[in-house]
Scaffold this active site. Structure first.
Site, PDB file in Angstrom:
ATOM      1  N   MET A  12     -20.909  18.560  25.569  1.00 43.14           N
ATOM      2  CA  MET A  12     -20.871  20.026  25.513  1.00 43.14           C
ATOM      3  C   MET A  12     -22.031  20.662  26.279  1.00 43.14           C
ATOM      4  O   MET A  12     -22.657  21.606  25.822  1.00 43.14           O
ATOM      5  CB  MET A  12     -20.876  20.500  24.052  1.00 43.14           C
ATOM      6  CG  MET A  12     -19.726  19.946  23.236  1.00 43.14           C
ATOM      7  SD  MET A  12     -19.889  20.247  21.453  1.00 43.14           S
ATOM      8  CE  MET A  12     -21.183  19.070  21.024  1.00 43.14           C
TER       9      MET A  12
ATOM     10  N   LYS B 152     -11.341  24.924  18.650  1.00 46.80           N
ATOM     11  CA  LYS B 152     -12.662  25.533  18.777  1.00 46.80           C
ATOM     12  C   LYS B 152     -13.044  25.595  20.243  1.00 46.80           C
ATOM     13  O   LYS B 152     -12.826  24.649  21.003  1.00 46.80           O
ATOM     14  CB  LYS B 152     -13.716  24.726  18.018  1.00 46.80           C
ATOM     15  CG  LYS B 152     -13.514  24.697  16.518  1.00 46.80           C
ATOM     16  CD  LYS B 152     -14.582  23.869  15.849  1.00 46.80           C
ATOM     17  CE  LYS B 152     -14.371  23.821  14.345  1.00 46.80           C
ATOM     18  NZ  LYS B 152     -15.393  22.990  13.675  1.00 46.80           N
TER      19      LYS B 152
ATOM     20  N   ASP C 177      -7.570  19.385  16.257  1.00 47.98           N
ATOM     21  CA  ASP C 177      -8.387  20.073  17.256  1.00 47.98           C
ATOM     22  C   ASP C 177      -7.498  20.593  18.384  1.00 47.98           C
ATOM     23  O   ASP C 177      -6.329  20.208  18.507  1.00 47.98           O
ATOM     24  CB  ASP C 177      -9.445  19.124  17.824  1.00 47.98           C
ATOM     25  CG  ASP C 177     -10.559  18.823  16.829  1.00 47.98           C
ATOM     26  OD1 ASP C 177     -10.620  19.485  15.786  1.00 47.98           O
ATOM     27  OD2 ASP C 177     -11.381  17.918  17.103  1.00 47.98           O
TER      28      ASP C 177
END
Length: 263
Positions: free
Chosen positions: A177, A65, A43
């Site tokens: 998030m 991402k 990641d």
């Protein structure tokens, strides 16, 4: 616990939780997996010191991402992992936090198993646990919270998600998030009956350099995030346990500023 951590066994994948950021929060098992990696598919927010644990000649591939912007779509990541495993590599899929908490680890395990290949999962300290511990914020407490729930703040159809009963007195809600959608999140929770004065904390860059923990009341969540220019990665914690934490009370600070200006 059964393990695939055999340096003689080729062509396999190990999903590894890298924890919330600080390399010191890696598990011993995660370190062992990294040391035997031929390929590390990682990641974007992985600390370079964690990547350095892998052998110098290991192939490191970033699949970072961001909101609405992915280096590779998930299907391509799955295919990348499978291709390297079929070539005989030991592939470490290094994921922030824990692979099975909003890490799409389940999808990757399905893809590898569907290809008939061996896979192992090594858990990591999730962002919620690591960030909360750093802020001295107990997610459960005998006097304040007997239940804790984890939700994603930017999953498909936020308005259609049913969070009723997950936040309120005696409960803790942790939102991953959720920085970009926090005004909608606050409105959603209050519409579900959560009191506007419910304490809420934002834990920004937990366990990383420049981390901070700030708190306010639910009705002020969106305005506080805007005032304080909060950036991802960050998690939001809603519940009475927030008042037990070391998070800085930003609403009280702004109230003092307003009082001074009026004096």
């Amino acid at each position: 616990m059964a393990t695939l951590l055999d340096p003689q066994a080729r062509g396999r994948v190990i999903l590894v939780g890298a924890g919330p950021g600080d390399p010191g929060l890696l598990t011993v098992r995660a370190v062992d997996a990294l040391k035997c990696a031929d390929v590390v598919v990682h990641d974007g927010l992985i600390d370079p010191r964690v990547l350095d644990i892998a052998p110098p000649d290991a192939h490191r591939i970033s699949v970072a991402k961001q909101r609405a912007k992915h280096t590779l779509p998930q299907e391509a990541i799955n295919a990348l992992i499978v291709a390297h495993v079929r070539a005989g590599s030991i592939v470490v899929r290094l994921k922030g936090g824990d692979p099975f908490i909003f890490g799409r680890g389940g999808e990757e395990v399905e893809a590898v198993r569907s290809a008939g290949l061996p896979v192992e999962v090594i858990p990591g300290v999730s962002a919620a646990l690591g960030c909360a511990a750093e802020a001295m914020l107990p997610l459960t407490h005998r006097d304040h919270s007997s239940a804790v729930s984890f939700v994603a703040g930017q999953c498909k159809g936020l308005a259609d998600q049913d969070w009723s009963g997950l936040a309120g007195k005696g409960r803790t809600l942790v939102i991953y998030m959720g920085v970009a959608t926090c005004p909608d999140i606050a409105d959603k929770l209050m519409a579900d009956g959560v009191a506007p004065d419910m304490p809420v904390a934002v834990l920004e860059r937990g366990t990383l350099e420049g981390h901070r923990a700030i708190k306010t009341l639910l009705a002020d969540l969106g305005p506080m995030v805007e005032r304080e220019k909060v950036q991802s990665p960050a998690i939001i914690v809603v519940g009475e346990v927030v008042d037990l934490s070391d998070a800085e009370d930003k609403l009280a600070r702004w109230a003092r500023v307003a009082e001074s200006a009026a004096a």
